[in-house]
Scaffold this motif. Structure first.
Motif, PDB file in Angstrom:
ATOM      1  N   SER A 160       0.752  -1.134   0.081  1.00  0.00           N
ATOM      2  CA  SER A 160       0.301   0.041   0.147  1.00  0.00           C
ATOM      3  C   SER A 160       1.385   0.778   0.197  1.00  0.00           C
ATOM      4  O   SER A 160       1.665   1.032   0.391  1.00  0.00           O
ATOM      5  CB  SER A 160      -1.267  -0.183   1.584  1.00  0.00           C
ATOM      6  OG  SER A 160      -2.290  -1.103   1.545  1.00  0.00           O
ATOM      7  N   LEU A 161       0.279   2.215  -0.443  1.00  0.00           N
ATOM      8  CA  LEU A 161       1.533   3.004  -1.271  1.00  0.00           C
ATOM      9  C   LEU A 161       0.729   4.991  -0.880  1.00  0.00           C
ATOM     10  O   LEU A 161      -0.696   5.421  -0.552  1.00  0.00           O
ATOM     11  CB  LEU A 161       2.376   3.664  -2.525  1.00  0.00           C
ATOM     12  CG  LEU A 161       2.531   2.560  -3.211  1.00  0.00           C
ATOM     13  CD1 LEU A 161       2.794   2.825  -4.608  1.00  0.00           C
ATOM     14  CD2 LEU A 161       4.113   2.014  -2.180  1.00  0.00           C
ATOM     15  N   ILE A 162       1.212   5.118   0.115  1.00  0.00           N
ATOM     16  CA  ILE A 162       0.652   7.008   0.976  1.00  0.00           C
ATOM     17  C   ILE A 162       1.563   8.007  -0.635  1.00  0.00           C
ATOM     18  O   ILE A 162       2.725   7.657   0.658  1.00  0.00           O
ATOM     19  CB  ILE A 162       0.463   7.353   2.021  1.00  0.00           C
ATOM     20  CG1 ILE A 162      -0.372   5.969   2.833  1.00  0.00           C
ATOM     21  CG2 ILE A 162       0.265   8.560   2.485  1.00  0.00           C
ATOM     22  CD1 ILE A 162      -0.188   5.819   4.072  1.00  0.00           C
ATOM     23  N   GLU A 179       1.887   2.820 -14.235  1.00  0.00           N
ATOM     24  CA  GLU A 179       1.707   1.642 -13.443  1.00  0.00           C
ATOM     25  C   GLU A 179       1.039   1.574 -12.286  1.00  0.00           C
ATOM     26  O   GLU A 179       0.286   0.200 -12.168  1.00  0.00           O
ATOM     27  CB  GLU A 179       2.239   1.801 -11.646  1.00  0.00           C
ATOM     28  CG  GLU A 179       4.305   1.639 -12.799  1.00  0.00           C
ATOM     29  CD  GLU A 179       4.915   0.168 -13.591  1.00  0.00           C
ATOM     30  OE1 GLU A 179       4.152  -0.274 -12.762  1.00  0.00           O
ATOM     31  OE2 GLU A 179       5.688   0.485 -14.363  1.00  0.00           O
ATOM     32  N   ALA A 180      -0.118   2.844 -12.483  1.00  0.00           N
ATOM     33  CA  ALA A 180      -1.383   2.721 -11.334  1.00  0.00           C
ATOM     34  C   ALA A 180      -1.644   1.594 -10.075  1.00  0.00           C
ATOM     35  O   ALA A 180      -2.238   0.637 -10.606  1.00  0.00           O
ATOM     36  CB  ALA A 180      -2.586   2.746 -12.466  1.00  0.00           C
ATOM     37  N   PRO A 181      -0.639   1.387  -9.744  1.00  0.00           N
ATOM     38  CA  PRO A 181      -1.031   0.396  -8.294  1.00  0.00           C
ATOM     39  C   PRO A 181      -2.026   0.678  -7.263  1.00  0.00           C
ATOM     40  O   PRO A 181      -2.957   1.869  -7.264  1.00  0.00           O
ATOM     41  CB  PRO A 181       0.005   1.067  -6.875  1.00  0.00           C
ATOM     42  CG  PRO A 181       1.145   2.201  -7.887  1.00  0.00           C
ATOM     43  CD  PRO A 181       0.323   2.616  -9.197  1.00  0.00           C
ATOM     44  N   ALA A 182      -2.619  -0.697  -7.255  1.00  0.00           N
ATOM     45  CA  ALA A 182      -3.676  -1.229  -6.848  1.00  0.00           C
ATOM     46  C   ALA A 182      -3.826   0.042  -5.608  1.00  0.00           C
ATOM     47  O   ALA A 182      -4.988   0.309  -5.093  1.00  0.00           O
ATOM     48  CB  ALA A 182      -3.581  -1.920  -6.487  1.00  0.00           C
ATOM     49  N   LYS A 183      -3.558   0.203  -4.730  1.00  0.00           N
ATOM     50  CA  LYS A 183      -3.431   0.821  -3.147  1.00  0.00           C
ATOM     51  C   LYS A 183      -2.450   2.136  -3.102  1.00  0.00           C
ATOM     52  O   LYS A 183      -1.329   1.949  -3.196  1.00  0.00           O
ATOM     53  CB  LYS A 183      -2.792  -0.623  -2.108  1.00  0.00           C
ATOM     54  CG  LYS A 183      -3.464  -1.614  -2.386  1.00  0.00           C
ATOM     55  CD  LYS A 183      -3.316  -2.587  -1.240  1.00  0.00           C
ATOM     56  CE  LYS A 183      -3.832  -4.315  -1.437  1.00  0.00           C
ATOM     57  NZ  LYS A 183      -2.854  -5.420  -0.568  1.00  0.00           N
ATOM     58  N   LEU A 184      -3.279   3.236  -3.651  1.00  0.00           N
ATOM     59  CA  LEU A 184      -2.550   4.264  -3.859  1.00  0.00           C
ATOM     60  C   LEU A 184      -3.094   4.794  -3.181  1.00  0.00           C
ATOM     61  O   LEU A 184      -4.817   4.775  -3.671  1.00  0.00           O
ATOM     62  CB  LEU A 184      -2.273   4.781  -5.020  1.00  0.00           C
ATOM     63  CG  LEU A 184      -1.184   5.381  -5.282  1.00  0.00           C
ATOM     64  CD1 LEU A 184      -0.194   6.445  -4.862  1.00  0.00           C
ATOM     65  CD2 LEU A 184      -1.571   6.315  -6.563  1.00  0.00           C
ATOM     66  N   THR A 224      -5.180  14.379  12.240  1.00  0.00           N
ATOM     67  CA  THR A 224      -6.407  13.374  13.028  1.00  0.00           C
ATOM     68  C   THR A 224      -7.737  12.572  11.621  1.00  0.00           C
ATOM     69  O   THR A 224      -7.388  11.678  11.882  1.00  0.00           O
ATOM     70  CB  THR A 224      -7.676  14.016  13.973  1.00  0.00           C
ATOM     71  OG1 THR A 224      -6.675  14.808  14.998  1.00  0.00           O
ATOM     72  CG2 THR A 224      -8.521  13.169  14.244  1.00  0.00           C
ATOM     73  N   VAL A 225      -8.118  13.815  11.677  1.00  0.00           N
ATOM     74  CA  VAL A 225      -9.042  13.041   9.650  1.00  0.00           C
ATOM     75  C   VAL A 225      -8.410  12.476   8.742  1.00  0.00           C
ATOM     76  O   VAL A 225      -8.727  11.200   7.947  1.00  0.00           O
ATOM     77  CB  VAL A 225      -9.993  14.243   9.550  1.00  0.00           C
ATOM     78  CG1 VAL A 225     -10.254  14.172   8.390  1.00  0.00           C
ATOM     79  CG2 VAL A 225     -10.536  14.668   9.950  1.00  0.00           C
ATOM     80  N   THR A 226      -6.972  13.365   8.444  1.00  0.00           N
ATOM     81  CA  THR A 226      -5.565  12.450   7.521  1.00  0.00           C
ATOM     82  C   THR A 226      -5.917  11.411   8.499  1.00  0.00           C
ATOM     83  O   THR A 226      -5.212  10.575   7.174  1.00  0.00           O
ATOM     84  CB  THR A 226      -4.713  13.765   7.461  1.00  0.00           C
ATOM     85  OG1 THR A 226      -5.934  14.929   6.372  1.00  0.00           O
ATOM     86  CG2 THR A 226      -4.007  13.498   6.141  1.00  0.00           C
ATOM     87  N   CYS A 227      -5.110  11.266   9.634  1.00  0.00           N
ATOM     88  CA  CYS A 227      -4.696  10.034  10.335  1.00  0.00           C
ATOM     89  C   CYS A 227      -5.548   8.438   9.530  1.00  0.00           C
ATOM     90  O   CYS A 227      -5.219   7.678   9.073  1.00  0.00           O
ATOM     91  CB  CYS A 227      -3.763  10.048  11.392  1.00  0.00           C
ATOM     92  SG  CYS A 227      -2.457  11.115  11.512  1.00  0.00           S
ATOM     93  N   GLY A 228      -6.350   9.066  10.966  1.00  0.00           N
ATOM     94  CA  GLY A 228      -7.731   8.416  10.622  1.00  0.00           C
ATOM     95  C   GLY A 228      -8.257   7.809   8.629  1.00  0.00           C
ATOM     96  O   GLY A 228      -8.071   6.232   8.454  1.00  0.00           O
ATOM     97  N   PHE A 242      -7.381   3.643   5.173  1.00  0.00           N
ATOM     98  CA  PHE A 242      -6.534   3.345   4.307  1.00  0.00           C
ATOM     99  C   PHE A 242      -6.217   1.780   3.925  1.00  0.00           C
ATOM    100  O   PHE A 242      -5.910   0.678   3.452  1.00  0.00           O
ATOM    101  CB  PHE A 242      -5.846   4.472   3.411  1.00  0.00           C
ATOM    102  CG  PHE A 242      -5.383   3.259   2.551  1.00  0.00           C
ATOM    103  CD1 PHE A 242      -5.823   3.483   0.723  1.00  0.00           C
ATOM    104  CD2 PHE A 242      -3.838   3.771   2.206  1.00  0.00           C
ATOM    105  CE1 PHE A 242      -4.621   2.582  -0.119  1.00  0.00           C
ATOM    106  CE2 PHE A 242      -3.218   3.056   0.983  1.00  0.00           C
ATOM    107  CZ  PHE A 242      -3.384   2.640   0.513  1.00  0.00           C
ATOM    108  N   LEU A 243      -5.225   1.782   5.586  1.00  0.00           N
ATOM    109  CA  LEU A 243      -4.265   0.570   5.427  1.00  0.00           C
ATOM    110  C   LEU A 243      -4.875  -0.761   6.156  1.00  0.00           C
ATOM    111  O   LEU A 243      -4.302  -1.497   6.226  1.00  0.00           O
ATOM    112  CB  LEU A 243      -3.007   1.307   6.386  1.00  0.00           C
ATOM    113  CG  LEU A 243      -2.463   1.704   5.608  1.00  0.00           C
ATOM    114  CD1 LEU A 243      -0.965   2.733   6.628  1.00  0.00           C
ATOM    115  CD2 LEU A 243      -1.080   1.663   4.510  1.00  0.00           C
TER     116      LEU A 243
END
Length: 166
Positions: free
Chosen positions: A15-17, A91-96, A109-113, A118-119
């Motif tokens: 998973s990529l952030i 590449e369009a990773p599926a988990k991005l 808080t919202v962004t970390c949530g 996502f993870l």
């Protein structure tokens, strides 16, 4: 960003952030570290590698404009951001998930949530509390500083495309 292909080769299901930050702010941060001797390594090894990358990827003519640590940092930011964009387009990773640094510090808080979700991790109030207390701007925003000469020539197009300049 330069090693995304390598990393995905090692862990294809990762998973990529991807976090993007205002290039002027990044360049000021790099300038500060470079002025302390904490950025380009022994004998400017990192800058040498960045110059090789620049020549190999069409940025070479901009190197002559990089006359100070801010402008070097700005070119480094541009090349890094564009390397990630190029990789994600191909590449369009599926988990991005893509985030803006400014959103992270505006509402950690919202962004970390969002990142936990996502993870696939369970919501953790301790993590969110830590984010609320510790994640904050360390330096002035780009809009609070005078933009150095040369910024437009090195990264103006990219800054506008990403919505950092109008």
């Amino acid at each position: 960003n330069y090693r995304l292909g390598f990393l995905m080769g090692l862990c294809p299901d990762a998973s990529l952030i991807n976090i993007t930050r205002h290039g002027v702010e990044v360049a000021f941060s790099i300038q500060q570290k470079a002025n302390l001797g904490h950025w380009y390594g022994e004998k400017d090894r990192k800058w040498t590698l960045l110059c090789e990358y620049a020549w190999s990827n069409g940025y070479g003519p901009l190197l002559a404009r990089c006359t100070n640590p801010f402008l070097k940092g700005l070119l480094e930011w541009r090349m890094s951001v564009e390397a990630a964009e190029k990789f994600f387009a191909a590449e369009a990773p599926a988990k991005l998930v893509r985030l803006r640094y400014e959103d992270l510090i505006a509402d950690p808080t919202v962004t970390c949530g969002r990142m936990l979700e996502f993870l696939g991790l369970t919501r953790d109030d301790a993590v969110l509390r830590f984010a609320a207390e510790e994640v904050k701007r360390q330096n002035p925003a780009a809009e609070q500083r005078e933009t150095p000469a040369g910024t437009e020539e090195i990264a103006g197009t990219t800054l506008r495309r990403l919505g950092y300049w109008s």
